[in-house]
Design an enzyme around this catalytic site. Structure first.
Site, mmCIF file in Angstrom:
data_model
loop_
_atom_site.group_PDB
_atom_site.id
_atom_site.type_symbol
_atom_site.label_atom_id
_atom_site.label_comp_id
_atom_site.label_asym_id
_atom_site.label_seq_id
_atom_site.Cartn_x
_atom_site.Cartn_y
_atom_site.Cartn_z
ATOM 1 N N GLU A 66 -0.916 -9.150 -0.398
ATOM 2 C CA GLU A 66 -2.332 -9.382 -0.070
ATOM 3 C C GLU A 66 -3.205 -9.388 -1.323
ATOM 4 O OE1 GLU A 66 -2.670 -7.609 4.436
ATOM 5 O OE2 GLU A 66 -2.605 -6.170 2.801
ATOM 6 N N GLU B 163 4.673 -5.181 7.044
ATOM 7 C CA GLU B 163 3.933 -4.151 7.800
ATOM 8 C C GLU B 163 4.452 -3.982 9.216
ATOM 9 O OE1 GLU B 163 2.602 -6.286 5.698
ATOM 10 O OE2 GLU B 163 0.865 -5.425 4.669
ATOM 11 N N GLY C 67 0.531 -4.927 1.003
ATOM 12 C CA GLY C 67 -0.708 -4.916 0.222
ATOM 13 C C GLY C 67 -0.543 -5.565 -1.144
ATOM 14 N N ALA D 238 0.855 -1.178 0.000
ATOM 15 C CA ALA D 238 0.000 0.000 0.000
ATOM 16 C C ALA D 238 0.893 1.230 0.000
ATOM 17 C CB ALA D 238 -0.898 -0.011 1.227
HETATM 18 N N1 DAK Z 1 4.588 3.160 -0.817
HETATM 19 C C1 DAK Z 1 4.994 4.311 -1.390
HETATM 20 N N2 DAK Z 1 6.129 4.433 -2.108
HETATM 21 C C2 DAK Z 1 6.891 3.351 -2.246
HETATM 22 C C3 DAK Z 1 6.544 2.114 -1.667
HETATM 23 C C4 DAK Z 1 5.314 2.037 -0.917
HETATM 24 N N3 DAK Z 1 4.861 0.877 -0.363
HETATM 25 N N4 DAK Z 1 7.503 1.209 -1.966
HETATM 26 C C5 DAK Z 1 8.419 1.880 -2.710
HETATM 27 N N5 DAK Z 1 8.050 3.154 -2.886
HETATM 28 C C6 DAK Z 1 8.760 4.196 -3.616
HETATM 29 C C7 DAK Z 1 9.991 4.660 -2.866
HETATM 30 O O1 DAK Z 1 9.661 5.627 -1.893
HETATM 31 C C8 DAK Z 1 10.825 5.243 -4.002
HETATM 32 O O2 DAK Z 1 10.314 6.505 -4.345
HETATM 33 P P1 DAK Z 1 11.343 7.734 -4.653
HETATM 34 O O3 DAK Z 1 12.215 7.826 -3.453
HETATM 35 O O4 DAK Z 1 12.079 7.273 -5.885
HETATM 36 O O5 DAK Z 1 10.445 8.906 -4.883
HETATM 37 C C9 DAK Z 1 10.505 4.303 -5.160
HETATM 38 O O6 DAK Z 1 9.278 3.671 -4.839
HETATM 39 C C10 DAK Z 1 11.556 3.223 -5.348
HETATM 40 O O7 DAK Z 1 11.719 2.577 -4.099
HETATM 41 P P2 DAK Z 1 13.161 2.361 -3.425
HETATM 42 O O8 DAK Z 1 14.107 3.435 -3.797
HETATM 43 O O9 DAK Z 1 12.912 2.114 -1.979
HETATM 44 O O10 DAK Z 1 13.602 1.008 -4.157
HETATM 45 P P3 DAK Z 1 14.572 -0.114 -3.591
HETATM 46 O O11 DAK Z 1 14.803 -1.029 -4.756
HETATM 47 O O12 DAK Z 1 15.763 0.458 -2.893
HETATM 48 O O13 DAK Z 1 13.726 -0.896 -2.485
HETATM 49 C C11 DAK Z 1 11.757 -1.964 -1.606
HETATM 50 C C12 DAK Z 1 12.606 -1.593 -2.863
HETATM 51 C C13 DAK Z 1 10.463 -2.608 -2.100
HETATM 52 C C14 DAK Z 1 12.528 -2.981 -0.773
HETATM 53 C C15 DAK Z 1 11.484 -0.700 -0.773
HETATM 54 O O14 DAK Z 1 10.981 0.312 -1.639
HETATM 55 C C16 DAK Z 1 10.490 -0.929 0.324
HETATM 56 O O15 DAK Z 1 10.834 -1.476 1.373
HETATM 57 N N6 DAK Z 1 9.243 -0.481 0.108
HETATM 58 C C17 DAK Z 1 8.210 -0.544 1.127
HETATM 59 C C18 DAK Z 1 7.724 -1.957 1.301
HETATM 60 C C19 DAK Z 1 6.649 -2.046 2.386
HETATM 61 O O16 DAK Z 1 6.957 -1.749 3.560
HETATM 62 N N7 DAK Z 1 5.435 -2.432 2.012
HETATM 63 C C20 DAK Z 1 4.331 -2.524 2.945
HETATM 64 C C21 DAK Z 1 3.574 -1.207 2.953
HETATM 65 S S1 DAK Z 1 2.231 -1.235 4.140
HETATM 66 C C22 DAK Z 1 -5.410 -1.980 4.359
HETATM 67 C C23 DAK Z 1 -5.074 -2.458 3.105
HETATM 68 C C24 DAK Z 1 -3.740 -2.678 2.787
HETATM 69 C C25 DAK Z 1 -2.754 -2.411 3.701
HETATM 70 C C26 DAK Z 1 -3.111 -1.956 4.960
HETATM 71 C C27 DAK Z 1 -4.437 -1.734 5.295
HETATM 72 N N8 DAK Z 1 -6.756 -1.724 4.730
HETATM 73 C C28 DAK Z 1 -7.808 -2.000 3.731
HETATM 74 C C29 DAK Z 1 -7.131 -1.277 6.005
HETATM 75 C C30 DAK Z 1 -1.377 -2.595 3.294
HETATM 76 C C31 DAK Z 1 -0.347 -2.007 3.932
HETATM 77 C C32 DAK Z 1 0.986 -2.055 3.314
HETATM 78 O O17 DAK Z 1 1.216 -2.620 2.269
#
Ligand code: DAK
Length: 259
Positions: free
Chosen positions: A113, A133, A110, A65
């Site tokens: 998911e 998360e 997400g 997400a």
């Molecule tokens: N959200 C926003 N931007 C993201 C992102 C994300 N999840 N993942 C990556 N990006 C963006 C980065 O900020 C970066 O943007 P700029 O800095 O270039 O502007 C760009 O994508 C490239 O990412 P990285 O520079 O970080 O790329 P790397 O190859 O170094 O790393 C990575 C890739 C996937 C390991 C890293 O980006 C990362 O850790 N990303 C976050 C992964 C994460 O934590 N995902 C879980 C998010 S929480 C719900 C429904 C759904 C959910 C919750 C509730 N309800 C219906 C209630 C879901 C929640 C989640 O998914």
């Protein structure tokens, strides 16, 4: 509806939905979820569509997400009203047609998911899956704590949820999170192959088989077996059942009409 965050292609009865926010690794914001829900409803209503594929392309499925959108949310923002993600998940999961997730690169949070909502998951050899998360101080809120344990068992699911660790395609296959692994440059070919097999089967039988599994998982075994029997019996009202069995007896391939 004109889509901005997803691309839809339909070819020979197989619809492909491609997530299209490459700059943020296909991070899923409300607009993506709203467009996914709309697309799923439209494809469900289109009788020419037999199978749906969801993918993010060859580089990334979805990195979760959109953290930018979620960062400043309050508990009330999260608690009140139907969430776009839940609506999209429900619409996709309840489609009568098979849905295949074709996963390359990251399928995190997400993104993972979303893949869990599909009926079948095919992973490219570069896939990395996980529910990170917990590292953000939250838990998987898009169905991850419910669908993942139902798919791979509670113990392994808890390990992934508690650690937030990513796993590679081989580990995902080993624990039953994905159905098969293919080389990344074969992901679409192999996914299409599976989609073609599904689309050659009778659409009503597919629909009721999917419903029998999905609804059955929400029931106890006895109720599930009864539900299965109702679905099974209903198929004897279809032309496809007559054709399928006649074709077998006549030693020829069946020609299903989806009726
Ligand atoms: N959200 C926003 N931007 C993201 C992102 C994300 N999840 N993942 C990556 N990006 C963006 C980065 O900020 C970066 O943007 P700029 O800095 O270039 O502007 C760009 O994508 C490239 O990412 P990285 O520079 O970080 O790329 P790397 O190859 O170094 O790393 C990575 C890739 C996937 C390991 C890293 O980006 C990362 O850790 N990303 C976050 C992964 C994460 O934590 N995902 C879980 C998010 S929480 C719900 C429904 C759904 C959910 C919750 C509730 N309800 C219906 C209630 C879901 C929640 C989640 O998914």
């Amino acid at each position: 509806m004109a889509y901005e965050t997803i691309i839809i292609q339909i070819e020979e009865g197989i619809a492909t939905i491609t997530l299209n926010r490459p700059k943020v690794l296909n991070a899923l914001n409300d607009q993506v979820f709203n467009e996914l829900a709309e697309a799923a409803a439209t494809l469900e209503a289109d009788p020419s569509v037999r199978v749906v594929i969801i993918t993010g392309g060859e580089k990334v499925f979805a990195a979760g997400a959109d953290i930018g959108q979620m960062a400043s949310a309050t508990a009330m923002d999260m608690a009140i009203g139907e969430k776009a993600a839940h609506r999209a998940h429900r619409t996709i999961e309840n489609m009568s047609k098979p849905v295949i997730a074709a996963i390359a690169g990251y399928a995190l949070g997400g993104g993972c998911e979303l893949a869990l909502v599909a009926d079948v998951r095919i992973a490219a050899d570069n896939a990395q899956l996980g529910l990170p998360e917990i590292t953000l101080g939250i838990l998987p809120g898009g169905g991850g704590t419910q669908r993942l344990p139902r798919l791979i068992g509670p113990s392994k699911a808890k390990e992934l949820i508690f650690s937030g660790d990513f796993i590679n395609a081989e580990e995902a296959l080993r624990i039953g999170l994905v159905n098969k692994i293919v080389p990344v440059d074969q992901l679409f070919v192999e996914t299409q192959k599976m989609a073609k097999v599904f689309s050659s089967r009778g659409a009503v039988a597919l629909h009721l088989a999917k419903s029998s599994v999905n609804e059955g998982l929400r029931m106890d075994l006895e109720a599930g077996l009864q539900y299965e029997h109702k679905c099974f019996s209903l198929l004897f009202a279809t032309q496809d059942q007559k054709e399928g069995m006649k074709a077998f007896l006549e030693k020829r391939p069946a020609k299903f009409q989806g009726r």
